[in-house]
Design an enzyme around this catalytic site. Structure first.
Site, PDB file in Angstrom:
ATOM      1  N   SER A  15       0.632  -1.190  -0.130  1.00 48.25           N
ATOM      2  CA  SER A  15       0.146   0.127  -0.046  1.00 48.25           C
ATOM      3  C   SER A  15       0.823   1.256   0.108  1.00 48.25           C
ATOM      4  CB  SER A  15      -0.855   0.033   1.335  1.00 48.25           C
ATOM      5  OG  SER A  15      -0.320   0.316   2.580  1.00 48.25           O
ATOM      6  N   LEU A  17       3.288   4.346  -0.178  1.00 51.35           N
ATOM      7  CA  LEU A  17       4.728   4.637  -0.648  1.00 51.35           C
ATOM      8  C   LEU A  17       5.385   3.225  -1.095  1.00 51.35           C
ATOM      9  CD1 LEU A  17       5.620   7.442   1.736  1.00 51.35           C
ATOM     10  CD2 LEU A  17       4.415   7.594  -0.246  1.00 51.35           C
ATOM     11  N   ASP A  36       4.065  -7.376   4.455  1.00 48.79           N
ATOM     12  CA  ASP A  36       2.916  -6.530   4.875  1.00 48.79           C
ATOM     13  C   ASP A  36       2.252  -7.414   5.744  1.00 48.79           C
ATOM     14  OD1 ASP A  36       0.861  -4.341   5.211  1.00 48.79           O
ATOM     15  OD2 ASP A  36       1.889  -3.610   3.517  1.00 48.79           O
ATOM     16  N   ASP A  59       4.634  -9.251  10.355  1.00 48.30           N
ATOM     17  CA  ASP A  59       4.438  -8.101  11.506  1.00 48.30           C
ATOM     18  C   ASP A  59       5.922  -7.602  11.994  1.00 48.30           C
ATOM     19  OD1 ASP A  59       4.250  -6.583  13.672  1.00 48.30           O
ATOM     20  OD2 ASP A  59       2.933  -7.938  15.068  1.00 48.30           O
ATOM     21  N   VAL A  60       6.430  -6.376  11.321  1.00 46.61           N
ATOM     22  CA  VAL A  60       7.788  -5.928  11.851  1.00 46.61           C
ATOM     23  C   VAL A  60       8.191  -5.753  13.112  1.00 46.61           C
ATOM     24  CG1 VAL A  60       8.008  -5.061   9.227  1.00 46.61           C
ATOM     25  CG2 VAL A  60       7.388  -3.545  10.969  1.00 46.61           C
ATOM     26  N   TYR A 167       6.282   9.539  17.682  1.00 45.54           N
ATOM     27  CA  TYR A 167       6.238   9.516  16.220  1.00 45.54           C
ATOM     28  C   TYR A 167       7.550  10.216  15.793  1.00 45.54           C
ATOM     29  CZ  TYR A 167       5.582   9.718  11.126  1.00 45.54           C
ATOM     30  OH  TYR A 167       5.637   9.476   9.933  1.00 45.54           O
ATOM     31  N   LYS A 171      11.065   8.419  14.078  1.00 44.88           N
ATOM     32  CA  LYS A 171      11.675   8.848  12.675  1.00 44.88           C
ATOM     33  C   LYS A 171      13.018   9.834  13.146  1.00 44.88           C
ATOM     34  CE  LYS A 171       8.461   7.158  10.259  1.00 44.88           C
ATOM     35  NZ  LYS A 171       8.867   6.156   9.379  1.00 44.88           N
ATOM     36  N   PHE A 200       2.459  13.122   2.283  1.00 46.46           N
ATOM     37  CA  PHE A 200       2.245  12.298   1.119  1.00 46.46           C
ATOM     38  C   PHE A 200       0.785  11.609   1.245  1.00 46.46           C
ATOM     39  CE2 PHE A 200       6.437  13.383  -0.322  1.00 46.46           C
ATOM     40  CZ  PHE A 200       6.688  12.902  -1.489  1.00 46.46           C
TER      41      PHE A 200
END
Length: 262
Positions: A15, A17, A36, A59-60, A167, A171, A200
């Site tokens: 999905s 990007l 994913d 599942d990362v 978040y 990042k 985005f």
């Protein structure tokens, strides 16, 4: 490095990007290993792309789940005779929350962990587990390159807004680890690059309210719109093919600099 006949692992690959990246790499002749959680979307994308695509429900935030996907991809390497060209660590989540709310209650640690486990831990774990298969590649080209790692940060790494502590921390960490990762891997001929997009079109931004979205678009200089996934994918392709891109964070943001609040 040319993507043709190389396998790329893409987390968050069915999905937004990640999917745009998978399509671009695939159109350039690459094989794409899509990691994913959404099995239905994964099946649809594999049907669309054909035999040079495989989906692994992953599942990362779970190291065993990543291990299974990497093992499956390595088995695919043996079947196809192709080598792993790199990783695009695109899985990410956002879960806004003030560090302390109006009732003087601190942000739940479970909320912080949820974001960090996917955005940071998941990125590092996927890279960590894939690297043994890249370091043993036969060097290619005059520089002896073996592969490239592409990570996703965010404008929030630099100008996180209210409610983005977790978040922005996740990042910002991805941005910060880019250079030492490149230095660790320089002797193997493996590059590390991070892209930091702003607003985005993605599953994450689809859930934004109209007021928040319009506020973000107002602080973009030009163009005053959300970026398109295909524009992100074009930069990924440049990161793959341009060997001088290494150890750096590339902002892709329409000159946006986010204010503290909208």
């Amino acid at each position: 490095m040319k993507p043709q006949d190389r396998i790329f692992l893409i987390s968050g690959g069915v999905s937004g990007l990640g999917l745009a990246t998978a399509r671009s790499l695939h159109s350039a002749g690459a094989y794409v290993s899509l990691l994913d959680l959404n099995a239905d979307s994964g099946a649809e994308v594999v049907q669309e792309l054909g035999e040079r695509a495989k989906f692994f429900e992953t599942d990362v935030s779970d190291t065993d789940s990543i291990a299974a996907a990497v093992e499956g991809t390595v088995a695919w390497v043996k079947d196809t005779g192709k080598s792993i060209g790199g990783v695009v660590a695109g899985a990410g989540v956002g879960l806004p929350g003030l560090i302390i709310d109006k009732s003087n209650t601190p942000l739940a640690l479970s909320s912080i962990d949820f974001v960090l486990n996917i955005n940071l831990h998941g990125t590092l774990d996927l890279i960590r587990q894939t690297l043994p298969s890249i370091t043993t590649n036969t060097p290619s080209g005059p520089d002896g390159e073996r592969g490239v790692l592409i990570m996703i940060a965010s404008s929030a790494a630099f100008e996180g807004q209210m409610g983005q502590v977790a978040y922005a921390a996740s990042k910002g960490a991805v941005a910060s680890l880019t250079l030492p990762l490149a230095r660790d891997l320089s002797k193997y001929g493996i590059r590390a690059v991070t892209i930091a997009p702003s607003l985005f079109e993605s599953n994450m931004t689809k859930v934004m309210g109209a007021k928040v979205r319009q506020g973000l678009e107002r602080v973009m200089e030009f163009p005053k719109r959300a970026g398109q996934p295909e524009e992100f994918a074009r930069l990924v392709m440049e990161c793959v093919e341009n060997q001088m891109l290494n150890g750096t964070v590339l902002r892709l943001d329409g000159a946006m600099r986010m204010p503290s609040k909208l």
